[in-house]
Scaffold this active site. Sequence first.
Site, mmCIF file in Angstrom:
data_model
loop_
_atom_site.group_PDB
_atom_site.id
_atom_site.type_symbol
_atom_site.label_atom_id
_atom_site.label_comp_id
_atom_site.label_asym_id
_atom_site.label_seq_id
_atom_site.Cartn_x
_atom_site.Cartn_y
_atom_site.Cartn_z
ATOM 1 N N ARG A 209 1.070 -1.288 -0.449
ATOM 2 C CA ARG A 209 -0.105 -0.048 -0.090
ATOM 3 C C ARG A 209 1.067 1.460 -0.145
ATOM 4 O O ARG A 209 2.130 1.377 0.393
ATOM 5 C CB ARG A 209 -0.693 -0.116 0.825
ATOM 6 C CG ARG A 209 -1.950 -0.982 1.370
ATOM 7 C CD ARG A 209 -2.503 -0.733 2.654
ATOM 8 N NE ARG A 209 -3.927 -2.270 3.164
ATOM 9 C CZ ARG A 209 -3.206 -3.447 3.897
ATOM 10 N NH1 ARG A 209 -1.691 -3.337 4.296
ATOM 11 N NH2 ARG A 209 -3.920 -4.598 3.612
ATOM 12 N N HIS B 27 -2.573 2.701 -5.868
ATOM 13 C CA HIS B 27 -3.163 0.769 -5.773
ATOM 14 C C HIS B 27 -3.315 -0.284 -6.795
ATOM 15 O O HIS B 27 -3.365 -0.899 -6.860
ATOM 16 C CB HIS B 27 -4.605 1.456 -4.955
ATOM 17 C CG HIS B 27 -4.715 0.532 -3.943
ATOM 18 N ND1 HIS B 27 -3.789 -0.063 -2.886
ATOM 19 C CD2 HIS B 27 -5.377 -0.269 -3.462
ATOM 20 C CE1 HIS B 27 -4.183 -0.186 -1.411
ATOM 21 N NE2 HIS B 27 -5.155 -1.253 -2.382
ATOM 22 N N HIS C 146 -3.677 -8.519 4.141
ATOM 23 C CA HIS C 146 -5.509 -8.774 4.425
ATOM 24 C C HIS C 146 -6.138 -9.986 5.539
ATOM 25 O O HIS C 146 -5.183 -10.916 5.206
ATOM 26 C CB HIS C 146 -6.054 -9.652 2.766
ATOM 27 C CG HIS C 146 -6.137 -8.721 1.098
ATOM 28 N ND1 HIS C 146 -6.130 -9.766 0.353
ATOM 29 C CD2 HIS C 146 -5.873 -7.122 1.451
ATOM 30 C CE1 HIS C 146 -6.551 -8.164 -0.178
ATOM 31 N NE2 HIS C 146 -6.391 -7.097 0.395
ATOM 32 N N TYR D 299 -10.371 -10.573 -7.426
ATOM 33 C CA TYR D 299 -8.825 -10.861 -7.940
ATOM 34 C C TYR D 299 -8.888 -11.959 -8.777
ATOM 35 O O TYR D 299 -8.840 -12.297 -9.095
ATOM 36 C CB TYR D 299 -7.308 -10.902 -7.322
ATOM 37 C CG TYR D 299 -7.112 -9.431 -6.516
ATOM 38 C CD1 TYR D 299 -6.851 -8.180 -7.670
ATOM 39 C CD2 TYR D 299 -6.872 -9.345 -5.086
ATOM 40 C CE1 TYR D 299 -6.465 -7.166 -6.711
ATOM 41 C CE2 TYR D 299 -6.600 -8.024 -4.728
ATOM 42 C CZ TYR D 299 -6.364 -7.126 -5.288
ATOM 43 O OH TYR D 299 -6.327 -5.908 -4.919
#
Length: 320
Positions: A170, A266, A292, A301
Site C-alpha cells: 500500500r 493502488h 489481507h 482478484y
Amino acid sequence: MPGNSSKAGSAVPDGRAAVPETRPRVQDLLDRYTLFLATERGAALNTRLAYLRDLRTYLARLDEWKVAPRDATPDTVQSYLGWMQTERYRRSSIMRAVASVRSFHRFLLQEKAADRDPTALLTFPKPGRQLPNVLTRTEVARLLEQPKTESLLGLRDRAMVELLYASGLRVSELVGLKRADVNRTEGWVRVIGKGSKERLVPVGKEALTWLERYLERARPAFAAKRPDREEVFLNRRGGRLTRVRVWMIIRDCALSAGLAKRLYPHVLRHSFATHLLEGGASLRDVQEMLGHASLATTQVYTHVDRRRLAQVYRQYHPRA
C-alpha cells in the site's frame, strides 16, 4: 420522511421526543471513541479520520432531529441512511458510514454510555463488488521505464515504482518503510500494515537491483540534509515522501507512457496480485503477501482472472 428534511427541528425519525446530549458530552464520546480506535482496534490514522468524518455527519443529523446518540433506534439509523441516499451519497460512502455508525454504537454499548445498540438487528445491503483496475504486463513494463534514471530523483522514482509492483505494498506502507525493514541479502521487506500487523513480503531481483542503486547512489544525497530520517524514500530536501507525491509520480509516469487508464498507486497493488494469480500462485499466498485479514478480500482478484479466462475462451474457442 424525516430523513429527507434538511431543516433543524424536523421530527424525530421514530416519532418520539428525545433530549439531545450537550455538545461537550458528544465531543467527549468522540474523543474516547478516537482513543478506542487507536489503542484497542489498532486502526490506522486514515481509518480513524474517515470514521470521524462519517460520525460528525451522522451526529449532526441526530442533533437536528434532537436525538441523543444513546437514544438512537433502528428507525433512526435507517432514516439516516435513507437521507444519505436522498442526498445522492455514493454507495461506497454509504457503506463506509454503515461501518462507522455500527462501530460507534457498539462502542457506546461497551462503555455503558448507551443501553442498546440500534444497529444490532439491522440488515444492511452488501456492497457491490467492483473489479479493480489492473494493468497488463506490457503496460506495467512501459510504466516502469518512464523515470529518467540519469537523475537522482529519477533513480528514486524507478526504485519506488519497481518496489510497488514487486511487493504489492500500500502507498502508506511504502512511505513508512524504514531502511532497517529492507533485507537486501535475502530479498524481502518487513511491512507494518493495517492494524499494526507485521508481515514479510518477498521482493524480486529486478526491484532489489533498482532499490540498491537508489540506496547507494541517490538516497545519501537526500539524507545529507536530514541524517535523522530512517525512511527509505525521501524527497529532495531529505524529508519523508508523502502519499500525494507518490500519486503524482505514478500519474506522471502513466502520462509519459501514454496509458489511458486512470492510474494511482493502488493499481500497482491490484496488478501485483492479479499477475501472481494468473501465474499460478495460491490465493492464500497472495492474501499473506497483501496483508489481507480475510481471504474474502483477496478473492476479488479471482474474478479478474476469470474475466481474463473468459476473454481467452471467446478469442480461441471455435464455438465461442
